[in-house]
Motif scaffolding. Structure first.
Motif, PDB file in Angstrom:
ATOM      1  N   ASP A   1       0.833  -1.204   0.000  1.00 21.81           N
ATOM      2  CA  ASP A   1       0.000   0.000   0.000  1.00 21.81           C
ATOM      3  C   ASP A   1       0.868   1.255   0.000  1.00 21.81           C
ATOM      4  O   ASP A   1       0.503   2.276  -0.601  1.00 21.81           O
ATOM      5  CB  ASP A   1      -0.942  -0.010   1.205  1.00 21.81           C
ATOM      6  CG  ASP A   1      -2.211  -0.814   0.925  1.00 21.81           C
ATOM      7  OD1 ASP A   1      -2.198  -1.617  -0.027  1.00 21.81           O
ATOM      8  OD2 ASP A   1      -3.206  -0.646   1.649  1.00 21.81           O
TER       9      ASP A   1
ATOM     10  N   ARG B   1       1.751   1.741  -3.515  1.00 24.11           N
ATOM     11  CA  ARG B   1       0.598   2.306  -4.238  1.00 24.11           C
ATOM     12  C   ARG B   1       0.507   3.802  -4.021  1.00 24.11           C
ATOM     13  O   ARG B   1      -0.034   4.533  -4.863  1.00 24.11           O
ATOM     14  CB  ARG B   1      -0.692   1.644  -3.761  1.00 24.11           C
ATOM     15  CG  ARG B   1      -0.830   0.170  -4.156  1.00 24.11           C
ATOM     16  CD  ARG B   1      -1.999  -0.472  -3.435  1.00 24.11           C
ATOM     17  NE  ARG B   1      -3.265   0.172  -3.777  1.00 24.11           N
ATOM     18  CZ  ARG B   1      -4.368   0.065  -3.052  1.00 24.11           C
ATOM     19  NH1 ARG B   1      -4.359  -0.646  -1.916  1.00 24.11           N
ATOM     20  NH2 ARG B   1      -5.492   0.666  -3.429  1.00 24.11           N
TER      21      ARG B   1
ATOM     22  N   ILE C   1      -6.620  -3.104  -7.508  1.00 24.94           N
ATOM     23  CA  ILE C   1      -5.183  -3.108  -7.728  1.00 24.94           C
ATOM     24  C   ILE C   1      -4.882  -3.240  -9.213  1.00 24.94           C
ATOM     25  O   ILE C   1      -4.009  -2.542  -9.751  1.00 24.94           O
ATOM     26  CB  ILE C   1      -4.510  -4.261  -6.957  1.00 24.94           C
ATOM     27  CG1 ILE C   1      -4.862  -4.183  -5.468  1.00 24.94           C
ATOM     28  CG2 ILE C   1      -3.000  -4.210  -7.151  1.00 24.94           C
ATOM     29  CD1 ILE C   1      -4.473  -2.911  -4.799  1.00 24.94           C
TER      30      ILE C   1
ATOM     31  N   GLU D   1      -5.465   0.055 -10.903  1.00 23.40           N
ATOM     32  CA  GLU D   1      -4.403   1.010 -10.604  1.00 23.40           C
ATOM     33  C   GLU D   1      -3.165   0.732 -11.448  1.00 23.40           C
ATOM     34  O   GLU D   1      -2.554   1.659 -12.010  1.00 23.40           O
ATOM     35  CB  GLU D   1      -4.031   0.937  -9.123  1.00 23.40           C
ATOM     36  CG  GLU D   1      -5.073   1.509  -8.184  1.00 23.40           C
ATOM     37  CD  GLU D   1      -4.614   1.455  -6.736  1.00 23.40           C
ATOM     38  OE1 GLU D   1      -5.069   2.309  -5.961  1.00 23.40           O
ATOM     39  OE2 GLU D   1      -3.798   0.575  -6.383  1.00 23.40           O
TER      40      GLU D   1
ATOM     41  N   LEU E   1      -3.377   6.637  -7.568  1.00 19.31           N
ATOM     42  CA  LEU E   1      -2.979   6.054  -8.850  1.00 19.31           C
ATOM     43  C   LEU E   1      -4.089   6.173  -9.887  1.00 19.31           C
ATOM     44  O   LEU E   1      -3.822   6.478 -11.052  1.00 19.31           O
ATOM     45  CB  LEU E   1      -2.616   4.574  -8.664  1.00 19.31           C
ATOM     46  CG  LEU E   1      -1.189   4.281  -8.189  1.00 19.31           C
ATOM     47  CD1 LEU E   1      -1.031   2.782  -7.913  1.00 19.31           C
ATOM     48  CD2 LEU E   1      -0.163   4.739  -9.210  1.00 19.31           C
TER      49      LEU E   1
END
Length: 256
Positions: A90, A93, A148, A151, A190
């Motif tokens: 994370d 990210r 995810i 992103e 993102l």
């Protein structure tokens, strides 16, 4: 008294609402979580996910990165490698460099494929290699981790644009957009920084997000540890790239 369930619920709410950009709700859950105190037993490190995403929702990416990094380091020391990998991922990210190596070091200590996927995703984010980002996105999509995957595809689209490959950028962007519809309103950095038709640098994205949240240039400068003039310069570049002339228009452009 033992209130583990309440802590877990609050952390989950703060994390989810933070990733949806619902700042007030994330902040309220995070405030209640802090009131519970630091003694969360073996779940202590995971509680940082809620606090970090609540901070990220306000645009304070640096604070979110620090919360996640500290918790990940603690989870590694206490031999919770899967939790550590989630926290480091994370952080990746949210733009933290160096997290990929931390996750890669944990792969051999964990069963299953998730930690390996996180290592590949973080490595791809740090390198900016569009092919690697697409490959990592495929892995996450296969296990149903659509946020995810979206992103990583969004980041890949931005990388293809920087390489002046409009066709590849468009194709990957369409894939990302299709996945975003299944993320229940996710608005992570993102997604907000890469789905747009033009690439923003990480610093430009960070400052743009804070400005869109309503922070003044002085408040942004304090959080980003730069001068007000530097904030103005970055915002000028962001405005030019997105074709906007005000913070209201900036917010709408980032939402798109």
């Amino acid at each position: 008294h033992f209130d583990t369930g309440r802590r877990m619920a609050l952390a989950g709410i703060a994390s989810c609402r933070g990733q949806q950009g619902r700042t007030a709700e994330a902040a309220a859950a995070a405030a209640l979580l802090r009131e519970c105190g630091p003694d969360a037993g073996f779940l202590r490190d995971e509680m940082a996910l809620g606090l970090a995403w609540a901070a990220a929702a306000t645009g304070d990416i640096g604070a979110a990165q620090r919360l996640l990094s500290a918790a990940a380091a603690a989870a590694t020391i206490t031999d919770h490698p899967v939790v550590a990998s989630e926290l480091w991922f994370d952080a990746a990210r949210l733009g933290l460099m160096g997290a990929a190596d931390k996750i890669a070091a944990l792969v051999g200590r964990c069963d299953g494929e998730m930690v390996g996927l996180r290592a590949a995703g973080a490595t791809a984010l740090e390198s900016g290699d569009p092919a690697a980002l697409e490959s990592a996105a495929d892995g996450f999509e296969q296990i149903g981790a659509v946020l995810i995957a979206a992103e990583l595809l969004s980041a890949a689209a931005g990388s293809w644009r920087r390489l002046d490959d409009a066709r590849a950028a468009s194709a990957v962007g369409h894939r990302a957009d299709a996945l975003v519809t299944g993320t229940q309103g996710a608005a992570t950095p993102l997604l907000m920084g890469s789905v747009a038709a033009v690439p923003l640098s990480r610093r430009e994205r960070e400052i743009a997000l804070m400005a869109a949240k309503g922070l003044s240039s002085r408040e942004i400068a304090e959080r980003a540890h730069v001068s007000v003039r530097t904030v103005s310069n970055h915002l000028g570049k962001v405005y030019a790239k997105l074709g906007v002339s005000s913070r209201r228009e900036l917010r709408a452009a980032l939402e798109r």
